[in-house]
Design an enzyme around this catalytic site. Structure first.
Site, PDB file in Angstrom:
ATOM      1  N   HIS A  56       1.235   4.177   6.890  1.00 29.95           N
ATOM      2  CA  HIS A  56       0.698   4.968   5.802  1.00 29.95           C
ATOM      3  C   HIS A  56       0.988   6.457   6.250  1.00 29.95           C
ATOM      4  O   HIS A  56       1.756   6.776   7.178  1.00 29.95           O
ATOM      5  CB  HIS A  56      -0.633   4.847   5.786  1.00 29.95           C
ATOM      6  CG  HIS A  56      -1.149   3.631   5.169  1.00 29.95           C
ATOM      7  ND1 HIS A  56      -2.567   3.348   5.114  1.00 29.95           N
ATOM      8  CD2 HIS A  56      -0.824   2.851   4.463  1.00 29.95           C
ATOM      9  CE1 HIS A  56      -2.793   2.239   4.407  1.00 29.95           C
ATOM     10  NE2 HIS A  56      -1.674   1.878   3.866  1.00 29.95           N
ATOM     11  N   ASP A  65      -7.536   6.094   5.007  1.00 30.15           N
ATOM     12  CA  ASP A  65      -7.713   4.898   5.672  1.00 30.15           C
ATOM     13  C   ASP A  65      -9.086   5.072   6.668  1.00 30.15           C
ATOM     14  O   ASP A  65      -8.936   4.272   7.453  1.00 30.15           O
ATOM     15  CB  ASP A  65      -6.658   5.126   6.614  1.00 30.15           C
ATOM     16  CG  ASP A  65      -5.609   4.815   5.784  1.00 30.15           C
ATOM     17  OD1 ASP A  65      -5.241   4.491   4.587  1.00 30.15           O
ATOM     18  OD2 ASP A  65      -4.066   4.959   6.545  1.00 30.15           O
ATOM     19  N   SER A  97       0.699  -1.246  -0.174  1.00 26.05           N
ATOM     20  CA  SER A  97       0.157  -0.110   0.100  1.00 26.05           C
ATOM     21  C   SER A  97       0.766   1.307  -0.047  1.00 26.05           C
ATOM     22  O   SER A  97       0.215   2.396  -0.270  1.00 26.05           O
ATOM     23  CB  SER A  97      -1.090   0.002   1.356  1.00 26.05           C
ATOM     24  OG  SER A  97      -0.151  -0.013   2.470  1.00 26.05           O
TER      25      SER A  97
END
Length: 200
Positions: free
Chosen positions: A92, A142, A53
């Site tokens: 992330h 997210d 990701s």
């Protein structure tokens, strides 16, 4: 192999010394990990990227080094966080950051409740700033990954640390061990035999 081990099995003192040596190696590694955790202020100062990701910034299997002593995480910073109720670290990038209480009343109330739970009754529980994250290789942010009713991450409650460095591909070893539990047993067995076969 048993023929090579025979002299050690017949000498209990030497066998005990080798086992203590093995235990010393393990305890030293454990203490080193704890010392690193204290220094970085992170429960997991080293983590492995488990998905794609964050490509192309990080690939699956990259080993990340974290630092958790900064009071804020700025937009563009890459952080590692844990979702409440799950024990899987997510790596992330921060795409939005808000000052204390700017993330919405619903999120603010949730954070205050969580802070009260963690700090205990009668203790102060200041709420830190909030943020929204997204994987570089993902289309959406997210929000769907967060716990139910959670709109943003809280810096103090959810963040494991900010990425400060990495080593490419080294983490594949831990991924293989996690996906194939039998390999852990084999690896520990090999390490034990090697310690037993060491000459003093």
């Amino acid at each position: 192999m048993f023929a090579e081990l025979a002299p050690y099995l017949s000498n209990p003192r030497q066998t005990l010394a080798q086992l203590l040596n093995f235990a010393l190696v393990l305890s030293t590694a454990f203490m080193g990990w704890k010392a690193l955790s204290v220094y970085t202020n992170s429960s997991s100062p080293i983590v492995v990227v488990l998905s794609g990701s964050m490509e192309p910034a990080f690939q699956r299997g990259d080993l990340l080094f974290l630092w958790n002593n900064s009071p804020r995480a700025e937009v563009g910073e890459i952080v590692v966080y844990n979702v409440q109720g799950k024990d899987i670290p997510i790596v992330h990038r921060v795409i939005k950051a808000f000052g204390t209480g700017d993330g919405g009343k619903k999120s603010q109330r949730r954070l205050e409740r969580e802070a009260d739970k963690r700090s205990g009754p009668g203790l102060s529980s200041p709420v830190s700033h909030q943020m929204l994250t997204k994987g570089d290789n993902n289309i959406a942010d997210d929000t769907e990954l967060y716990a139910q009713g959670q709109d943003y991450l809280d810096r103090k409650l959810d963040i494991v640390g900010s990425v400060r460095g990495y080593i490419p591909a080294v983490g594949y070893v831990t991924i293989m061990l996690a996906e194939n539990p039998w390999m852990k047993t084999v690896l520990l067995g090999i390490m034990g035999v090697m310690v037993m076969l060491q000459r003093e």
